[in-house]
Structures are given as C-alpha cells and as structure tokens.
Write a protein that holds these residues in place. Structure first.
Motif, PDB file in Angstrom:
ATOM      1  N   SER A  29      84.354  35.302  25.339  1.00 19.85           N
ATOM      2  CA  SER A  29      84.798  36.706  25.306  1.00 19.85           C
ATOM      3  C   SER A  29      86.012  36.924  26.195  1.00 19.85           C
ATOM      4  O   SER A  29      86.946  37.655  25.833  1.00 19.85           O
ATOM      5  N   PHE A  30      86.026  36.291  27.365  1.00 18.63           N
ATOM      6  CA  PHE A  30      87.179  36.427  28.250  1.00 18.63           C
ATOM      7  C   PHE A  30      88.420  35.824  27.612  1.00 18.63           C
ATOM      8  O   PHE A  30      89.508  36.426  27.649  1.00 18.63           O
ATOM      9  N   LEU A  31      88.271  34.662  26.997  1.00 16.42           N
ATOM     10  CA  LEU A  31      89.422  33.990  26.392  1.00 16.42           C
ATOM     11  C   LEU A  31      89.966  34.792  25.205  1.00 16.42           C
ATOM     12  O   LEU A  31      91.181  34.848  24.991  1.00 16.42           O
ATOM     13  N   SER A  32      89.079  35.427  24.455  1.00 16.17           N
ATOM     14  CA  SER A  32      89.527  36.265  23.330  1.00 16.17           C
ATOM     15  C   SER A  32      90.376  37.418  23.833  1.00 16.17           C
ATOM     16  O   SER A  32      91.438  37.729  23.265  1.00 16.17           O
ATOM     17  N   GLU A  33      89.937  38.058  24.892  1.00 16.12           N
ATOM     18  CA  GLU A  33      90.700  39.179  25.447  1.00 16.12           C
ATOM     19  C   GLU A  33      92.013  38.694  26.072  1.00 16.12           C
ATOM     20  O   GLU A  33      93.043  39.353  25.971  1.00 16.12           O
ATOM     21  N   TRP A  34      91.952  37.529  26.731  1.00 12.85           N
ATOM     22  CA  TRP A  34      93.152  36.951  27.329  1.00 12.85           C
ATOM     23  C   TRP A  34      94.218  36.710  26.256  1.00 12.85           C
ATOM     24  O   TRP A  34      95.391  37.035  26.440  1.00 12.85           O
ATOM     25  N   LYS A  35      93.801  36.162  25.125  1.00 10.80           N
ATOM     26  CA  LYS A  35      94.738  35.880  24.032  1.00 10.80           C
ATOM     27  C   LYS A  35      95.235  37.167  23.385  1.00 10.80           C
ATOM     28  O   LYS A  35      96.404  37.282  23.011  1.00 10.80           O
TER      29      LYS A  35
END
Length: 724
Positions: A29-35
C-alpha cells in the motif's frame, strides 16, 4: 524521487510469480501511494536461485522492465553459505535467543561479507544522488557501511525486522564478527527497530562492544551521525477492514462456520520455525482440554503451518514432532464426529485468511521470540468478536497490552489464557479490541514508512550540517588571510594528543614539539595551551617552548616570558573537601575509575572502567552534583570519559580573553571537548574555531583527530616559509 528498496529476496519469485506474504505484501500500500505521487521504486534482491551467466543480462532487463526489480546474482554455493549458513545458523538463532542452535564459522561469515559486497556492487551500478536507499533486515547488516564508503552523502535507512538481542546475548558472537556487523549498520542515516527495547539493546551493545555512547538515541561514528529509533511496523488496515466487511468474505466465513458446526474456533497461523513455539502451543491446547473436559466437542483448534526451509534437517525434525503431537491429541480426544485440531500445512492467500480471522473466537500468537508479528494485527482489524492471546515475547505486545499476554514457556498460563479468552463476554472483547484497532489505525504501514522517510531525511540534513564543517587540514580556508599577528590556542588532551587509558601516558610526539618550536620561530606567531591539566604537568611537557600555558581550565596562567604562574581569579575553595569525599565514594564503587585533585577543580575519570557501569555512575554523579551545585561555589561539567567539578570563575573562554593581546589578530582555536565550547562561544566571528572529533559543536570547522591538528601545523609552517 526514486526509492531503492533492498532486501535479501525480491518481491517476485525467480520466474516472476508474486511472493506471498512478507515484506512485499506489507509494503504494497505504501509503494502504491509512493508511485501514485510520481515517484519511482526499484527493488533490489536475490531472485532465489542461481541464474546462468549467459542468461543474466536478458533476465535483468526482463525483471526491471516488467516488475521494477534489480536481481543480485549469487552463485548457488555462495547463496547457501550466506543464507543457510551465517544468516540462518548464526544471526537468526542468536538474535532469537536460541544460543544452543548457533554456529560460528569464519567460512560462512566470509560468504556473508561477499554477498553483501555483491549487493553493494549492483546498487553502485545504478544509484544516483538524490535516491533514497532503504535496506531491510539482518541479511544485509554490512551493506549500509559499504554504501556509505562509496557514497558519503547517500540518503540511507536500515530497518531490522527481527529482535535485536541484549548485549549479553550479542557478545556471544565472536568479536571479529560483531564489530564488523555494528560498524556496518552504523553506515545508515537512520536505524529502525520495532520496539524501544530493541533500540535500547542496540545502543547498549554499541557502548559495551565499541565504547560508543549516544546522545538521546543519536550516535556519532566515523564523522557521521546516525539516528536510532523505534518504529513499530503497521499493516494496511483499510485493506483488511474493507475486505472483512465485504459480501465475499462474509460468505466464506459463514461456510466455515457451518462446516465447524458452530464450534468455538481457536486459530494459529505461523511459519514453520523453532522460534514460533508451535509445539509448545499444542501442548498448552492439550493441557486446556485435559483441565477443561466440558469444552471437548465445543471448540476446535485450526492450525495453519506455512512451509519454511523444508530442505533443512532440523526443520524436518520439527515438522515430524508437530505432526506426531497433532496425531496424539486428535487420537486422545477426538470422537467420530469431532476432531480437536484441523491441521493445514500450506500457505493461505489473503482472500482465504481474512475469513478465517473473521470467524475466529480465540487467536493464539505465542512465539518464543518475534520481532513484531503482523498476524496479531491482521486478526484484530479483520473482526471484532475474537480475543487475541499474545506472547509477551513478541514485539507486537508493546503495542497491544489489552490482549491477553502470556509467557510461551508457561504451559499452565497459556492453558488458562485459552479458557479466559473462550469465556470472555462480548462487551469486554469489544472494549479491548476497539482500543487496539484504533491504535493500529493510527499507525498503518503507510504511516510507518512515511515516518521512517521523514526521520531519515532529518538525520541526513543533520549529517549535511555536521559534514560541511569537516575540513581538510591542508585547506586554504585555514590559512591566515591578512598580515596581522597570529595567535593560536590549543586544547591539550584530544586535540594535540590522543586520549590514553591513564592521563600521564598522553604525551606529545617529539615531532609535534619540534613543529611547535619551528612555528614559534616566526616572529608574528604566538601559541597558547589552555587545558584542564595541572600546572606541573603542562610545565614539564612544554618546558622548552616559549608559549602561554593555562592550567585547570583557566585557573592559572604562565606567560612565555615568565617562570611564575599567576592566578587568573580568587578562590574560596570551601567546596572541595566535601565534593572530593563524594567523588571518592564513586571511585570505590566503580573499578578502574579514579579521582584527580587540582588546585581549583576535581576530576573523576572513568575511561578504564566498565563502559556500562562507568557511564551509569557518571550520569548518577551528574544528577546528584547538579542538584547541590547551585550557589555552592562550583559547577559540574561532563567531558570525554570524565566528570569535572570546577570553581566558579574558571573557564577556558574567560581565560582565553584574558591572555589575548589587546591588538588586531588572526586567531585560531582548536579544541575537542565540551569545555572548549566556552572558548568558541566567547570569540567573535573573525576567529577560526576548529572542533576535533565527532560531537556537536558551535565551532566553524571540524577535524577528525589530533593527527589532523599536526598536519595543519605542518601546513602552516610550509605556508610561512613560502611567504618569506
């Protein structure tokens, strides 16, 4: 901005299929938001098997283009020795307190070094300034230090997902291993742990193994500042909560309930590992059934065991023992229409695991030792009617005190906890869980990762400020800019000479004495030594050199043209006898410490004491003396492995002002200690101030050690000779 995530394994299998669970799932979830914010992510790791040399280039291109991953290629023999060897036969058991399982092998440690070097080489090939590099877990302890050596200003985080042990456990590792590991971790800007306890264990280990102290969790090492802190890893609360409330999840949960004939479901989900205490859990469940026969045929233990390290003989033996125990319990207590334990030896996907959580009345999470344990958190946010029985040895227990906490070594307390949980009334369950789920919602995996980034960036900014002061002793910035007379002030210990175990052993090299003499051959140069040392010592060391000597932090002054010492202030001395008795009491308590008496000060030295005992005693002494120092004629100051009690009126800053000629000068001041900050503070902006060492300072510049001071003196002599 680009994030480079580094872990032992990639988030996809070698053939491109996604990995189930683990870091990849936790960070999704963090990586999705980061991208989605326009940032890029690259994930560096071992693909899980050896790839033939001729296929590596095409394989790398495929993995990067399709999955955003960068494979690190390790030969199978190296991977086995690194991963199955040092990682899982040394670090894993030691850090989980299974010391009898530890193997200490130079061969596997060399493989560990080589594997970390391979990771460093891969990152070096594509790293760009401005990237955030986030290294994960115990497989890569050495990597932060390696990357820091290559890229001094790299933005670098390290997070440890397993427990960090107490010093008494950590020091069981051979010194040549543990020193390399600690130095490697300290290459990071930020070192994160799951709990405050692990953070404190790490800091105490630094003190005991390397003699490195910390200031409120900040460590100064090799001219670099590293922050440490507790960052309990969260989960994607919304993902679990939304799915648990979905129609699909309810249908699966209802079907499970029908199959279990409305039995009270007790759930256990774990990876096969000796740290998880699965066999102990089965024994506790057996004891529960023996002591509470009225619950027979009214409950069921669902045991999910995820396969792990199936090729390791000790794990195969553990698996057999678990299988046999399950068979024995089912054989002893089972009936034709009821089986006490439903056993599943496989991994469950998210879509099947959440309905199990939702339908569970009692969740058993009772490892012998665990860094965090996210299963406990997943269970809590997936339902509201179940009770969590949690090991007090799991990192999650620090966040979830409302759970029923148990000692996994105590079978009776675990059996009692199962009974308490299974009988708990809905209102109490709801009350406990509501508190815990609210806490988990406020610390999701997204906020966890964001905190780590913010803290890393803050540490890097401090480092930039810290490092911009560092300067080469041959820099032109440190040369006189005008033809005005030059006045140079040096501290002694830690500035002109390194510290020694005993003060009288710290004497200057003959070369330094000769260089100071040569410097004084230039008519426009004056030199002063302002030190905490007593008169006799300074007079003996610098007898042949015509310089200003200031002893006892400004109490006494001997000009270069005089053989007499002059007092720079008037003393009462009434406080000394009482305080000396106090310091002597600490000397008796702390082996290796001693009290030094001077005319206007007392110094308690603890350089030769046990680091932990000495530091604790110093803190206690500071606290006690600070309380009585007000209006008592003296003040207390912490120095480098010393506590100094000095009479009011003394101080290097005031002494420096008193001995400076009343004329326009080029002034240079060098010092390493907190006492030298007085001099830096008293001087105006035109004065060149230089701090020696790693601690915080208001000085303009910084040298690494006394050798840099000697180099500066030589460089100044060369400069003056050219000016002739």
């Amino acid at each position: 901005m680009r994030l480079i995530l580094v872990s032992n394994r990639l988030p996809v299998q070698w053939d491109g299929t996604p990995s189930v669970g683990g870091l990849a799932t936790g960070l999704s979830s963090f990586l999705s938001e980061w991208k989605s914010a326009g940032n890029e992510v690259l994930w560096v790791g071992w693909p899980g098997k050896s790839i033939p040399d001729k296929e590596q280039i095409s394989y790398s291109e495929k993995m990067r283009n399709e999955f955003g991953t960068i494979p690190v290629f390790l030969k199978q023999k190296l991977a086995d020795s690194f991963y199955n060897g040092f990682c899982n036969k040394t670090i894993w058991p030691l850090f989980h307190y299974f010391t009898a399982n530890c193997e200490y092998s130079d061969i596997t440690f060399e493989s560990y070094i080589e594997a970390n070097e391979e990771f460093a080489k891969v990152i070096t090939n594509f790293y760009e300034p401005g990237d955030w590099v986030w290294v994960h877990d115990y497989h890569l302890f050495l990597l932060p230090g390696m990357l820091r050596n290559i890229f001094p200003n790299i933005l670098l985080s390290f997070f440890l997902h397993i427990p960090f042990p107490t010093f008494e456990i950590f020091r069981l590792m051979p010194e040549r291993f543990r020193t390399r590991i600690l130095n490697g971790i300290l290459g990071a800007d930020l070192i994160g742990f799951h709990t405050q306890s692990y953070t404190q264990y790490f800091l105490r280990t630094l003190l005991r193994c390397l003699g490195i102290e910390n200031e409120r969790g900040i460590v100064f090492h090799k001219n670099h500042l590293t922050k440490t802190g507790a960052f309990p890893m969260g989960i994607n609360v919304e993902q679990f909560r939304n799915y648990s409330q979905s129609k699909e999840c309810n249908q699966i949960a209802n079907s499970i309930n029908v199959n279990h004939k409305n039995l009270k479901q007790i759930l256990s989900v774990d990876r096969l590992d000796y740290t998880k205490g699965v066999l102990q859990r089965l024994n506790a469940f057996e004891l529960f059934l023996k002591q509470n026969p009225h619950w027979i045929r009214k409950c069921k233990l669902v045991l999910i065991l995820v396969p792990s390290r199936t090729d390791v003989s000790s794990y195969q033996t553990m698996k057999r023992a678990i299988d046999e125990k399950i068979g024995a319990i089912n054989g002893s207590f089972g009936t034709l229409d009821w089986t006490p334990i439903l056993y599943q030896y496989k991994g469950f996907p998210f879509e099947e695991l959440v309905p199990l959580y939702k339908n569970t009345h009692v969740m058993l999470v009772t490892p012998f030792r665990d860094g965090m344990n996210l299963v406990a958190k997943e269970f809590l946010v997936s339902q509201d009617c179940g009770v969590l029985v949690l090991s007090e040895m799991a990192g999650a227990s620090a966040e979830l005190p409302e759970a029923i906490l148990v000692n996994p070594n105590d079978l009776q307390s675990m059996a009692d906890a199962i009974l308490e949980a299974i009988k708990m009334v809905p209102d109490e369950i709801h009350s406990r869980n509501q508190i815990m789920t609210k806490r988990l919602s406020e610390n999701s995996v997204k906020s966890w990762a964001e905190k780590i980034y913010i803290e890393t960036e803050d540490a890097a900014k401090k480092n930039l400020s810290f490092q911009t002061k560092s300067i080469s002793p041959s820099s032109d910035i440190l040369l006189p800019k005008t033809n005005k007379p030059i006045f140079i002030i040096f501290d002694y210990d830690g500035t002109l000479v390194p510290f020694e175990s005993l003060p009288h052993l710290a004497t200057p090299k003959p070369e330094l004495i000769e260089n100071l003499k040569e410097l004084l051959n230039f008519d426009h140069v004056s030199i002063a030594i302002i030190s905490g040392r007593d008169k006799l010592f300074l007079e003996t060391i610098f007898a042949e050199i015509p310089i200003h000597l200031v002893a006892e932090h400004g109490a006494w002054h001997k000009p270069p043209t005089s053989s007499r010492w002059n007092s720079l202030f008037t003393s009462s001395g009434e406080w000394k006898s009482q305080i000396k008795n106090h310091l002597d009491e600490f000397t008796k308590r702390v082996p290796g410490s001693f009290t030094e008496e001077k005319d206007f000060s007392l110094v308690w030295h603890f350089r030769n004491a046990d680091p932990d005992i000495g530091l604790n005693a110093a803190r206690e002494m500071l606290d006690e003396l600070s309380q009585v120092s007000s209006n008592s004629g003296f003040f207390v100051q912490r120095g480098n492995k010393i506590i100094e009690v000095r009479e009011y009126g003394t101080g290097k800053g005031k002494a420096a002002l008193k001995i400076l000629p009343n004329e326009d000068l080029n002034i240079f001041i060098f010092g390493d200690d907190t006492t030298d900050e007085d001099m830096f503070r008293e001087m105006n902006e035109s004065v060149v101030t230089v701090k020696i060492g790693k601690s915080e300072t208001i000085a303009k510049y910084r040298f690494r050690d006394p050798d840099d001071v000697s180099l500066w003196i030589k460089n100044l002599i060369v400069f003056f000779n050219k000016e002739k």
